[in-house]
Design a protein around this motif. Structure first.
Motif, PDB file in Angstrom:
ATOM      1  N   LEU A  16       0.735  -1.207  -0.013  1.00 37.30           N
ATOM      2  CA  LEU A  16       0.054   0.024   0.011  1.00 37.30           C
ATOM      3  C   LEU A  16       0.662   1.148  -0.163  1.00 37.30           C
ATOM      4  O   LEU A  16       2.174   1.038   0.367  1.00 37.30           O
ATOM      5  CB  LEU A  16      -1.019  -0.034   1.267  1.00 37.30           C
ATOM      6  CG  LEU A  16      -1.839  -1.266   1.402  1.00 37.30           C
ATOM      7  CD1 LEU A  16      -2.567  -1.114   2.612  1.00 37.30           C
ATOM      8  CD2 LEU A  16      -2.625  -1.368   0.141  1.00 37.30           C
ATOM      9  N   ALA A  17       0.293   2.433  -0.006  1.00 42.90           N
ATOM     10  CA  ALA A  17       0.854   3.737  -0.294  1.00 42.90           C
ATOM     11  C   ALA A  17       1.331   3.811   1.054  1.00 42.90           C
ATOM     12  O   ALA A  17       2.565   4.627   1.167  1.00 42.90           O
ATOM     13  CB  ALA A  17      -0.104   4.576  -0.767  1.00 42.90           C
ATOM     14  N   ASP A  23      -3.304  -8.203   3.153  1.00 48.84           N
ATOM     15  CA  ASP A  23      -3.602  -9.552   2.879  1.00 48.84           C
ATOM     16  C   ASP A  23      -4.914  -9.600   2.305  1.00 48.84           C
ATOM     17  O   ASP A  23      -5.953  -9.427   2.915  1.00 48.84           O
ATOM     18  CB  ASP A  23      -3.340 -10.378   4.041  1.00 48.84           C
ATOM     19  CG  ASP A  23      -3.410 -11.765   3.776  1.00 48.84           C
ATOM     20  OD1 ASP A  23      -4.051 -12.263   2.962  1.00 48.84           O
ATOM     21  OD2 ASP A  23      -2.601 -12.434   4.533  1.00 48.84           O
ATOM     22  N   LEU A  24      -5.075  -9.811   1.077  1.00 52.30           N
ATOM     23  CA  LEU A  24      -6.437 -10.101   0.295  1.00 52.30           C
ATOM     24  C   LEU A  24      -7.358 -11.127   0.996  1.00 52.30           C
ATOM     25  O   LEU A  24      -8.492 -11.010   0.778  1.00 52.30           O
ATOM     26  CB  LEU A  24      -6.057 -10.296  -1.078  1.00 52.30           C
ATOM     27  CG  LEU A  24      -5.765  -9.077  -1.838  1.00 52.30           C
ATOM     28  CD1 LEU A  24      -5.046  -9.379  -3.238  1.00 52.30           C
ATOM     29  CD2 LEU A  24      -6.627  -8.127  -1.794  1.00 52.30           C
ATOM     30  N   LEU A  25      -6.523 -12.171   1.512  1.00 55.10           N
ATOM     31  CA  LEU A  25      -7.398 -13.277   2.170  1.00 55.10           C
ATOM     32  C   LEU A  25      -7.616 -13.047   3.672  1.00 55.10           C
ATOM     33  O   LEU A  25      -8.418 -13.827   4.234  1.00 55.10           O
ATOM     34  CB  LEU A  25      -7.020 -14.462   1.799  1.00 55.10           C
ATOM     35  CG  LEU A  25      -6.812 -15.068   0.469  1.00 55.10           C
ATOM     36  CD1 LEU A  25      -6.297 -16.253   0.185  1.00 55.10           C
ATOM     37  CD2 LEU A  25      -8.298 -14.978   0.006  1.00 55.10           C
ATOM     38  N   ASP A  26      -6.901 -11.986   4.270  1.00 54.43           N
ATOM     39  CA  ASP A  26      -6.868 -11.874   5.753  1.00 54.43           C
ATOM     40  C   ASP A  26      -6.951 -10.489   5.937  1.00 54.43           C
ATOM     41  O   ASP A  26      -6.204  -9.943   6.558  1.00 54.43           O
ATOM     42  CB  ASP A  26      -5.881 -12.640   6.236  1.00 54.43           C
ATOM     43  CG  ASP A  26      -6.221 -12.607   8.004  1.00 54.43           C
ATOM     44  OD1 ASP A  26      -7.170 -12.161   8.507  1.00 54.43           O
ATOM     45  OD2 ASP A  26      -5.365 -13.131   8.736  1.00 54.43           O
ATOM     46  N   PHE A  32      -3.986  -0.652   7.646  1.00 57.86           N
ATOM     47  CA  PHE A  32      -4.117   0.150   6.514  1.00 57.86           C
ATOM     48  C   PHE A  32      -4.595   1.285   6.911  1.00 57.86           C
ATOM     49  O   PHE A  32      -5.441   1.503   7.909  1.00 57.86           O
ATOM     50  CB  PHE A  32      -5.133  -0.412   5.075  1.00 57.86           C
ATOM     51  CG  PHE A  32      -6.460  -0.777   5.785  1.00 57.86           C
ATOM     52  CD1 PHE A  32      -7.625  -0.032   5.829  1.00 57.86           C
ATOM     53  CD2 PHE A  32      -6.602  -2.298   6.177  1.00 57.86           C
ATOM     54  CE1 PHE A  32      -8.834  -0.378   6.203  1.00 57.86           C
ATOM     55  CE2 PHE A  32      -7.972  -2.496   6.728  1.00 57.86           C
ATOM     56  CZ  PHE A  32      -9.149  -1.428   6.713  1.00 57.86           C
ATOM     57  N   THR A  33      -4.378   2.560   6.224  1.00 63.48           N
ATOM     58  CA  THR A  33      -4.934   3.715   6.701  1.00 63.48           C
ATOM     59  C   THR A  33      -6.157   4.497   5.740  1.00 63.48           C
ATOM     60  O   THR A  33      -6.252   3.936   4.595  1.00 63.48           O
ATOM     61  CB  THR A  33      -3.622   4.906   6.440  1.00 63.48           C
ATOM     62  OG1 THR A  33      -3.261   5.035   5.314  1.00 63.48           O
ATOM     63  CG2 THR A  33      -2.361   4.313   7.199  1.00 63.48           C
ATOM     64  N   VAL A  34      -6.517   5.419   6.226  1.00 65.15           N
ATOM     65  CA  VAL A  34      -7.451   6.177   5.667  1.00 65.15           C
ATOM     66  C   VAL A  34      -6.981   6.732   4.436  1.00 65.15           C
ATOM     67  O   VAL A  34      -7.599   6.769   3.280  1.00 65.15           O
ATOM     68  CB  VAL A  34      -8.237   7.261   6.105  1.00 65.15           C
ATOM     69  CG1 VAL A  34      -9.003   8.168   5.672  1.00 65.15           C
ATOM     70  CG2 VAL A  34      -8.891   6.791   7.713  1.00 65.15           C
ATOM     71  N   GLU A  83     -12.840  -1.153  -3.033  1.00 66.26           N
ATOM     72  CA  GLU A  83     -12.199  -1.052  -4.268  1.00 66.26           C
ATOM     73  C   GLU A  83     -10.798  -0.277  -4.363  1.00 66.26           C
ATOM     74  O   GLU A  83      -9.956  -0.497  -5.307  1.00 66.26           O
ATOM     75  CB  GLU A  83     -13.071  -0.430  -5.332  1.00 66.26           C
ATOM     76  CG  GLU A  83     -14.273  -0.982  -5.633  1.00 66.26           C
ATOM     77  CD  GLU A  83     -15.332  -0.165  -6.335  1.00 66.26           C
ATOM     78  OE1 GLU A  83     -15.220   0.599  -7.078  1.00 66.26           O
ATOM     79  OE2 GLU A  83     -16.500  -0.906  -6.658  1.00 66.26           O
ATOM     80  N   ALA A  84     -10.475   0.186  -3.084  1.00 67.36           N
ATOM     81  CA  ALA A  84      -9.061   0.895  -3.176  1.00 67.36           C
ATOM     82  C   ALA A  84      -7.939  -0.241  -2.907  1.00 67.36           C
ATOM     83  O   ALA A  84      -6.822  -0.054  -3.555  1.00 67.36           O
ATOM     84  CB  ALA A  84      -8.982   1.447  -1.728  1.00 67.36           C
ATOM     85  N   PHE A  85      -8.396  -1.557  -2.534  1.00 67.58           N
ATOM     86  CA  PHE A  85      -7.535  -2.460  -2.555  1.00 67.58           C
ATOM     87  C   PHE A  85      -7.493  -3.773  -3.486  1.00 67.58           C
ATOM     88  O   PHE A  85      -6.887  -4.415  -4.199  1.00 67.58           O
ATOM     89  CB  PHE A  85      -7.383  -3.142  -1.365  1.00 67.58           C
ATOM     90  CG  PHE A  85      -7.599  -2.368  -0.097  1.00 67.58           C
ATOM     91  CD1 PHE A  85      -6.570  -1.533   0.071  1.00 67.58           C
ATOM     92  CD2 PHE A  85      -8.495  -2.223   0.952  1.00 67.58           C
ATOM     93  CE1 PHE A  85      -6.356  -0.901   1.044  1.00 67.58           C
ATOM     94  CE2 PHE A  85      -8.527  -1.172   1.745  1.00 67.58           C
ATOM     95  CZ  PHE A  85      -7.174  -0.319   2.169  1.00 67.58           C
ATOM     96  N   ILE A  86      -8.954  -3.855  -4.295  1.00 62.00           N
ATOM     97  CA  ILE A  86      -9.043  -4.820  -5.371  1.00 62.00           C
ATOM     98  C   ILE A  86      -9.826  -4.170  -6.638  1.00 62.00           C
ATOM     99  O   ILE A  86      -9.951  -5.171  -7.521  1.00 62.00           O
ATOM    100  CB  ILE A  86     -10.191  -5.698  -4.703  1.00 62.00           C
ATOM    101  CG1 ILE A  86     -11.569  -4.938  -4.284  1.00 62.00           C
ATOM    102  CG2 ILE A  86      -9.705  -6.638  -3.828  1.00 62.00           C
ATOM    103  CD1 ILE A  86     -12.573  -5.768  -3.913  1.00 62.00           C
TER     104      ILE A  86
END
Length: 195
Positions: A16-17, A23-26, A32-34, A83-86
């Motif tokens: 991440l930035a 972790d997409l599965l956990d 992660f931050t705002v 959607e920020a992650f996927i």
């Protein structure tokens, strides 16, 4: 030697930035931050990039938060936060990917829990606002087409001034963070300072 009692990301991850791994599965074990959410949404284009101008999910989320009653504004701002992650997968493709939908729902659940937004699914007010924005965005940003789904469904497009003039990703990111601050009273200063 690492301490086995401390959980770290071990599955499929993305950087991440903020420098954290997601972790997409956990997602519950992920930091992660705002700001990570704001950046991911601001640099993700709606409509699989097929619109006339770059139009970010961050802008869509800001507009959606403006057309719901105030008590639903934060949930509307965050409704696409996963959607920020996927990424923003189009509805037709998403319907073909049941595993994706399960991953998305779990990430949404974690985000809503972490930010105290209550349980999913979203309120009817947020769902309706999302559809109203979709109808308005298609009219303003997509090629002319004969698809009248909004009329058939009885969806009145939202009226958003300047919708056909999208902001840059950097401006959308700053505006998203400022909207988050206004709605929560929390100033994500570290996230704004890195812009």
């Amino acid at each position: 030697m690492s301490d086995p009692r401390i959980k770290t990301a071990t599955g499929p991850t993305i950087l991440l930035a903020s420098g954290n791994y997601f972790d997409l599965l956990d997602p519950a074990a992920s930091r992660f931050t705002v700001g990570d959410i704001a950046q991911g949404l601001a640099f993700t284009c709606r409509f699989a990039g097929q619109c006339r101008e770059f139009y970010s999910v961050a802008e869509h989320s800001i507009h959606t938060s403006q057309i719901v009653p105030e008590r639903f504004a934060l949930a509307a701002l965050m409704h696409d936060a996963a959607e920020a992650f996927i990424g923003d997968v189009t509805r037709p493709l998403k319907s073909l990917l049941p595993d994706y939908k399960a991953i998305e729902k779990e990430i949404e659940r974690v985000i809503f829990e972490r930010f105290g937004l209550g349980d999913l699914p979203y309120s009817d007010e947020v769902k309706t606002a999302d559809l109203r924005m979709l109808a308005a965005e298609q009219a303003a940003l997509m090629p002319h087409h004969d698809d009248s789904w909004a009329c058939i469904a009885g969806i009145e497009p939202a009226e958003i001034k300047g919708l056909g003039l999208p902001a840059s990703p950097w401006k959308a990111e700053t505006s998203w963070l400022q909207t988050f601050e206004r709605l929560t009273g929390t100033y994500p200063i570290a996230d704004l300072e890195r812009l």
